[in-house]
Design an enzyme around this catalytic site. Structure first.
Site, PDB file in Angstrom:
ATOM      1  N   ARG A  11       0.870  -1.160  -0.133  1.00  0.00           N
ATOM      2  CA  ARG A  11       0.068  -0.042  -0.087  1.00  0.00           C
ATOM      3  C   ARG A  11       0.865   1.246   0.191  1.00  0.00           C
ATOM      4  O   ARG A  11       2.100   1.006   0.356  1.00  0.00           O
ATOM      5  CB  ARG A  11      -0.877   0.077   1.350  1.00  0.00           C
ATOM      6  CG  ARG A  11      -1.979  -0.889   1.310  1.00  0.00           C
ATOM      7  CD  ARG A  11      -2.643  -1.002   2.590  1.00  0.00           C
ATOM      8  NE  ARG A  11      -3.306   0.196   2.997  1.00  0.00           N
ATOM      9  CZ  ARG A  11      -3.424   0.701   4.151  1.00  0.00           C
ATOM     10  NH1 ARG A  11      -3.334  -0.172   5.293  1.00  0.00           N
ATOM     11  NH2 ARG A  11      -4.025   1.814   4.390  1.00  0.00           N
ATOM     12  N   SER A  13       0.504   4.233   1.827  1.00  0.00           N
ATOM     13  CA  SER A  13       0.570   4.850   3.064  1.00  0.00           C
ATOM     14  C   SER A  13       2.032   4.972   3.581  1.00  0.00           C
ATOM     15  O   SER A  13       2.704   4.247   3.366  1.00  0.00           O
ATOM     16  CB  SER A  13      -0.525   4.325   4.065  1.00  0.00           C
ATOM     17  OG  SER A  13       0.223   3.103   4.705  1.00  0.00           O
ATOM     18  N   LYS A  81      -3.344  -7.983  10.814  1.00  0.00           N
ATOM     19  CA  LYS A  81      -4.866  -7.419  11.265  1.00  0.00           C
ATOM     20  C   LYS A  81      -5.678  -7.287  10.269  1.00  0.00           C
ATOM     21  O   LYS A  81      -6.750  -7.194  10.291  1.00  0.00           O
ATOM     22  CB  LYS A  81      -4.673  -6.722  12.409  1.00  0.00           C
ATOM     23  CG  LYS A  81      -4.253  -5.187  12.061  1.00  0.00           C
ATOM     24  CD  LYS A  81      -4.444  -4.288  13.440  1.00  0.00           C
ATOM     25  CE  LYS A  81      -3.939  -2.958  12.984  1.00  0.00           C
ATOM     26  NZ  LYS A  81      -4.975  -2.457  12.153  1.00  0.00           N
ATOM     27  N   ASP A  82      -5.255  -6.743   8.834  1.00  0.00           N
ATOM     28  CA  ASP A  82      -6.128  -6.518   8.089  1.00  0.00           C
ATOM     29  C   ASP A  82      -6.435  -7.642   7.055  1.00  0.00           C
ATOM     30  O   ASP A  82      -7.327  -7.556   6.203  1.00  0.00           O
ATOM     31  CB  ASP A  82      -5.439  -5.409   6.942  1.00  0.00           C
ATOM     32  CG  ASP A  82      -5.061  -4.229   7.713  1.00  0.00           C
ATOM     33  OD1 ASP A  82      -6.005  -3.793   8.480  1.00  0.00           O
ATOM     34  OD2 ASP A  82      -4.193  -3.320   7.138  1.00  0.00           O
ATOM     35  N   THR A 125     -11.014   7.089  17.637  1.00  0.00           N
ATOM     36  CA  THR A 125     -10.525   6.038  17.015  1.00  0.00           C
ATOM     37  C   THR A 125     -11.362   5.644  15.953  1.00  0.00           C
ATOM     38  O   THR A 125     -12.723   5.834  16.183  1.00  0.00           O
ATOM     39  CB  THR A 125     -10.815   4.888  18.446  1.00  0.00           C
ATOM     40  OG1 THR A 125     -10.442   3.800  17.744  1.00  0.00           O
ATOM     41  CG2 THR A 125     -11.886   4.866  19.154  1.00  0.00           C
ATOM     42  N   ARG A 129     -13.781  -1.948  18.235  1.00  0.00           N
ATOM     43  CA  ARG A 129     -13.067  -2.899  19.332  1.00  0.00           C
ATOM     44  C   ARG A 129     -12.364  -1.941  20.740  1.00  0.00           C
ATOM     45  O   ARG A 129     -12.585  -2.281  21.520  1.00  0.00           O
ATOM     46  CB  ARG A 129     -11.741  -3.773  18.548  1.00  0.00           C
ATOM     47  CG  ARG A 129     -10.967  -4.359  19.654  1.00  0.00           C
ATOM     48  CD  ARG A 129      -9.918  -4.998  19.116  1.00  0.00           C
ATOM     49  NE  ARG A 129      -8.895  -3.926  18.283  1.00  0.00           N
ATOM     50  CZ  ARG A 129      -7.992  -3.046  18.855  1.00  0.00           C
ATOM     51  NH1 ARG A 129      -7.748  -3.079  20.280  1.00  0.00           N
ATOM     52  NH2 ARG A 129      -7.531  -2.240  18.185  1.00  0.00           N
ATOM     53  N   ARG A 130     -11.824  -0.997  19.938  1.00  0.00           N
ATOM     54  CA  ARG A 130     -11.259  -0.086  21.017  1.00  0.00           C
ATOM     55  C   ARG A 130     -12.309   0.778  21.603  1.00  0.00           C
ATOM     56  O   ARG A 130     -12.175   1.027  22.982  1.00  0.00           O
ATOM     57  CB  ARG A 130     -10.393   1.048  20.198  1.00  0.00           C
ATOM     58  CG  ARG A 130      -9.065   0.212  19.663  1.00  0.00           C
ATOM     59  CD  ARG A 130      -8.214   1.406  18.942  1.00  0.00           C
ATOM     60  NE  ARG A 130      -6.776   0.871  18.495  1.00  0.00           N
ATOM     61  CZ  ARG A 130      -6.132   1.149  17.438  1.00  0.00           C
ATOM     62  NH1 ARG A 130      -6.984   1.996  16.596  1.00  0.00           N
ATOM     63  NH2 ARG A 130      -4.941   0.565  17.090  1.00  0.00           N
ATOM     64  N   ARG A 151     -11.062   8.781  10.781  1.00  0.00           N
ATOM     65  CA  ARG A 151     -10.531   7.734  10.099  1.00  0.00           C
ATOM     66  C   ARG A 151      -9.335   8.592   9.637  1.00  0.00           C
ATOM     67  O   ARG A 151      -9.093  10.036  10.115  1.00  0.00           O
ATOM     68  CB  ARG A 151     -11.229   7.521   8.764  1.00  0.00           C
ATOM     69  CG  ARG A 151     -12.196   6.303   8.799  1.00  0.00           C
ATOM     70  CD  ARG A 151     -12.095   5.622   7.372  1.00  0.00           C
ATOM     71  NE  ARG A 151     -11.053   5.155   7.102  1.00  0.00           N
ATOM     72  CZ  ARG A 151     -10.949   4.705   5.584  1.00  0.00           C
ATOM     73  NH1 ARG A 151     -12.103   4.564   4.800  1.00  0.00           N
ATOM     74  NH2 ARG A 151      -9.698   4.285   5.206  1.00  0.00           N
ATOM     75  N   GLY A 152      -8.360   7.988   8.623  1.00  0.00           N
ATOM     76  CA  GLY A 152      -7.119   9.040   8.307  1.00  0.00           C
ATOM     77  C   GLY A 152      -5.776   8.244   8.692  1.00  0.00           C
ATOM     78  O   GLY A 152      -6.204   7.317   9.698  1.00  0.00           O
ATOM     79  N   VAL A 154      -1.774   8.243  10.262  1.00  0.00           N
ATOM     80  CA  VAL A 154      -1.456   8.709  11.430  1.00  0.00           C
ATOM     81  C   VAL A 154      -1.230  10.290  11.780  1.00  0.00           C
ATOM     82  O   VAL A 154      -1.518  10.870  12.750  1.00  0.00           O
ATOM     83  CB  VAL A 154      -0.005   7.957  11.741  1.00  0.00           C
ATOM     84  CG1 VAL A 154       0.757   8.710  13.082  1.00  0.00           C
ATOM     85  CG2 VAL A 154       0.076   6.547  11.828  1.00  0.00           C
ATOM     86  N   THR A 156      -3.132  12.622  10.287  1.00  0.00           N
ATOM     87  CA  THR A 156      -4.314  13.216  10.287  1.00  0.00           C
ATOM     88  C   THR A 156      -5.083  12.854  11.661  1.00  0.00           C
ATOM     89  O   THR A 156      -5.381  13.847  12.499  1.00  0.00           O
ATOM     90  CB  THR A 156      -5.269  12.545   9.205  1.00  0.00           C
ATOM     91  OG1 THR A 156      -4.732  12.743   8.119  1.00  0.00           O
ATOM     92  CG2 THR A 156      -6.853  13.105   9.325  1.00  0.00           C
ATOM     93  N   ARG A 157      -4.723  11.665  12.238  1.00  0.00           N
ATOM     94  CA  ARG A 157      -5.290  11.316  13.371  1.00  0.00           C
ATOM     95  C   ARG A 157      -4.686  12.262  14.567  1.00  0.00           C
ATOM     96  O   ARG A 157      -5.424  12.743  15.412  1.00  0.00           O
ATOM     97  CB  ARG A 157      -5.040   9.784  13.813  1.00  0.00           C
ATOM     98  CG  ARG A 157      -6.113   8.952  12.601  1.00  0.00           C
ATOM     99  CD  ARG A 157      -5.948   7.628  12.973  1.00  0.00           C
ATOM    100  NE  ARG A 157      -6.678   6.928  11.980  1.00  0.00           N
ATOM    101  CZ  ARG A 157      -7.493   5.642  12.149  1.00  0.00           C
ATOM    102  NH1 ARG A 157      -7.648   5.265  13.394  1.00  0.00           N
ATOM    103  NH2 ARG A 157      -8.148   5.048  11.041  1.00  0.00           N
ATOM    104  N   CYS A 244     -12.796  -8.074  10.501  1.00  0.00           N
ATOM    105  CA  CYS A 244     -11.507  -7.367  11.310  1.00  0.00           C
ATOM    106  C   CYS A 244     -12.329  -6.042  11.559  1.00  0.00           C
ATOM    107  O   CYS A 244     -11.330  -5.365  12.180  1.00  0.00           O
ATOM    108  CB  CYS A 244     -10.204  -7.377  10.424  1.00  0.00           C
ATOM    109  SG  CYS A 244     -10.348  -6.442   8.649  1.00  0.00           S
TER     110      CYS A 244
END
Length: 319
Positions: A11, A13, A81-82, A125, A129-130, A151-152, A154, A156-157, A244
């Site tokens: 990807r 990112s 995890k994806d 988040t 799950r979180r 969303r976004g 790192v 952006t967050r 997921c």
């Protein structure tokens, strides 16, 4: 094997590129061949919807797998995890390298820790799950927080915290470590507070099943303990019939007596996103020495969780 450069599908990112470069370097060491990155845009990268809305499962993976099947890349690197829990027959997980820190972390204003956040603190988040576990912890410890879906990437967050829009955001420790930004963490969330996503912190190196020579070379990067742990965690997720993006946490860790690893403990949690209802269980057994034993460990714990009502806490289950 030939000496031409191996093509690694990744990807675009910043995080994906960073972890893919690390894998490319390792692959070059074990194969003696250069590895070049081939950037691929996935649906999850272009969609602005929340992951829970677009299903989560496979949205960052499908385009990479398509490129593998078309022969446009030789292997691909995924955040494990994806990955959907069902593995296509035409592709093989050639290696699961040593896992990074699986924990979640807080990046908060004024260097605050989670338990020091003010009443009514807004925590961002993108993960149900979180949300479920943070809200459950807050409810049980007299904290007053508001979990805000975001969303976004790192930047952006964390930007939401710097510009004052949010008091804190929750991110994966592994991602921040891989891009060299772990110094921005203000609190590490204990796995007793928030269990990570199944496979969090681990990478998956995938290639076509008919590439025997490449599979053998990539296998040198495999860590058997990490593979056993994530196999158990993903088996739990699969047996819960959850994707997921479901509010499911799981972590398998090794229990050692001195230097000798004795057992593996698998913990799982499912909860409603408001944190009002949770099913959290664990099981401990011998360290699985085969894929089937690791799978059985996850399946057994999932069966116990379903018996305690886990299915009703996950919303719509993924099929």
């Amino acid at each position: 094997m030939s000496t031409r450069a191996l093509r690694l599908g990744t990807r675009r990112s910043k995080l994906a590129m960073a972890q893919s470069r690390q894998v490319a370097d390792a692959v070059s060491r074990v194969t003696g061949r250069p590895a070049e990155l081939v950037e691929i845009t996935t649906y999850g990268d272009t969609s602005r919807e929340h992951l829970a809305q677009i299903g989560g499962t496979g949205v960052f993976v499908t385009a990479l797998r398509d490129a593998l099947l078309r022969g446009e890349v030789d292997f691909a690197v995924h955040s494990l995890k994806d990955l959907p829990t069902t593995q296509p027959e035409e592709l093989v997980l050639a290696a699961v390298p040593v896992r990074e820190d699986p924990r979640d972390v807080i990046v908060a204003r004024d260097a605050l820790k989670f338990t020091d956040l003010p009443r009514g603190a807004r925590i961002g988040t993108g993960s149900p799950r979180r949300m479920a576990q943070l809200n459950a912890y807050a409810r049980g410890h007299g904290l007053d927080i508001e979990a805000v879906p975001i969303r976004g990437n790192v930047d952006t967050r964390i930007g939401y915290v710097h510009n004052g829009e949010l008091d804190a955001v929750v991110l994966a420790a592994a991602g921040l470590n891989r891009i060299g930004r772990s110094d921005e963490v203000t609190d590490f969330l204990s796995v007793d507070t928030v269990l990570p996503a199944p496979g969090q912190g681990a990478l998956a190196i995938e290639c076509a099943a008919d590439q025997a020579e490449l599979i053998a070379a990539l296998a040198e990067l495999d860590d058997p303990f990490t593979r056993a742990a994530v196999t158990a965690e993903r088996s739990l997720l699969a047996a819960l019939e959850a994707g997921c993006s479901a509010p499911v946490g799981a972590l398998a860790d090794l229990l050692a007596d001195g230097q000798i690893v004795k057992e593996m403990r698998l913990r799982g949690v499912v909860g409603t996103t408001d944190g009002t209802r949770m099913v959290q269980l664990s099981t401990t057994g011998p360290v699985p020495e085969t894929h089937d034993r690791a799978t059985a460990l996850g399946r057994e714990l999932a069966t116990e969780m379903l018996a305690q009502g886990a299915a009703g806490l996950m919303g719509e289950r993924a099929h």
